[in-house]
Design an enzyme around this catalytic site. Structure first.
Site, PDB file in Angstrom:
ATOM      1  N   GLY A  24      10.128  -6.717  21.019  1.00 48.48           N
ATOM      2  CA  GLY A  24       9.005  -6.211  20.235  1.00 48.48           C
ATOM      3  C   GLY A  24       7.924  -7.268  20.238  1.00 48.48           C
ATOM      4  O   GLY A  24       7.974  -8.203  21.027  1.00 48.48           O
ATOM      5  N   GLY A  25       6.962  -7.150  19.355  1.00 47.19           N
ATOM      6  CA  GLY A  25       5.855  -8.099  19.302  1.00 47.19           C
ATOM      7  C   GLY A  25       6.303  -9.545  19.308  1.00 47.19           C
ATOM      8  O   GLY A  25       6.000 -10.300  20.216  1.00 47.19           O
ATOM      9  N   GLU A  26       7.036  -9.939  18.275  1.00 41.10           N
ATOM     10  CA  GLU A  26       7.531 -11.311  18.176  1.00 41.10           C
ATOM     11  C   GLU A  26       9.054 -11.327  18.084  1.00 41.10           C
ATOM     12  O   GLU A  26       9.636 -12.273  17.569  1.00 41.10           O
ATOM     13  CB  GLU A  26       6.930 -11.996  16.954  1.00 41.10           C
ATOM     14  CG  GLU A  26       5.426 -12.192  17.049  1.00 41.10           C
ATOM     15  CD  GLU A  26       4.848 -12.838  15.806  1.00 41.10           C
ATOM     16  OE1 GLU A  26       5.566 -13.021  14.812  1.00 41.10           O
ATOM     17  OE2 GLU A  26       3.649 -13.148  15.833  1.00 41.10           O
ATOM     18  N   GLU A  27       9.683 -10.278  18.560  1.00 41.72           N
ATOM     19  CA  GLU A  27      11.140 -10.194  18.513  1.00 41.72           C
ATOM     20  C   GLU A  27      11.712 -10.223  19.921  1.00 41.72           C
ATOM     21  O   GLU A  27      11.162  -9.635  20.841  1.00 41.72           O
ATOM     22  CB  GLU A  27      11.598  -8.928  17.792  1.00 41.72           C
ATOM     23  CG  GLU A  27      11.306  -8.943  16.311  1.00 41.72           C
ATOM     24  CD  GLU A  27      11.886  -7.748  15.588  1.00 41.72           C
ATOM     25  OE1 GLU A  27      12.408  -6.816  16.230  1.00 41.72           O
ATOM     26  OE2 GLU A  27      11.808  -7.743  14.354  1.00 41.72           O
ATOM     27  N   PHE A  28      12.813 -10.934  20.053  1.00 43.01           N
ATOM     28  CA  PHE A  28      13.502 -11.067  21.322  1.00 43.01           C
ATOM     29  C   PHE A  28      14.968 -10.737  21.113  1.00 43.01           C
ATOM     30  O   PHE A  28      15.491 -10.852  20.012  1.00 43.01           O
ATOM     31  CB  PHE A  28      13.382 -12.500  21.856  1.00 43.01           C
ATOM     32  CG  PHE A  28      11.987 -12.882  22.229  1.00 43.01           C
ATOM     33  CD1 PHE A  28      11.573 -12.833  23.553  1.00 43.01           C
ATOM     34  CD2 PHE A  28      11.078 -13.292  21.272  1.00 43.01           C
ATOM     35  CE1 PHE A  28      10.290 -13.173  23.900  1.00 43.01           C
ATOM     36  CE2 PHE A  28       9.785 -13.637  21.612  1.00 43.01           C
ATOM     37  CZ  PHE A  28       9.389 -13.578  22.933  1.00 43.01           C
TER      38      PHE A  28
END
Length: 108
Positions: A24-28
């Site tokens: 996601g945007g800032e998720e890994f």
């Protein structure tokens, strides 16, 4: 810059067959085939420590950003568990880490 550094760090710290992906945007997410929960926790903790040591200088202002943190949710796939259920458990662990003040690793 932070995301670029983190992407580079993931490549260095997650050799095959581990598979780091932007989720996601800032998720890994990191798929860790052949690792147990303790090993996965240790890898997440190593990444967390390296991330918190990042110091990035902003080009425009010269200001150093030194408060970069990461929260991790770690879980192992259970038998008969769907991919969606696994993701939901990992997400709950991630939000528990954030709820614990951030910059920590929580296992599910």
């Amino acid at each position: 810059k932070v995301l670029q550094y983190f992407g580079k760090l993931l490549k260095e710290e997650c050799p095959e067959p581990m598979l780091p992906v932007r989720f996601g945007g800032e998720e890994f997410a990191i798929l860790m085939i052949g690792k147990d929960q303790d090993q996965a926790f240790s890898i997440a903790e190593t990444l967390r420590e390296k991330i918190q040591s990042i110091r990035i200088k902003q080009k425009k202002t010269g200001k150093v950003i030194s408060s970069i943190t990461a929260s991790f949710g770690v879980c192992m796939k259970e038998s008969n568990e769907t991919a969606q259920q696994l993701i939901e458990r990992a997400d709950k662990a991630l939000y528990a880490a954030k709820g614990n003040g951030r910059n920590c690793v929580v296992t599910a």
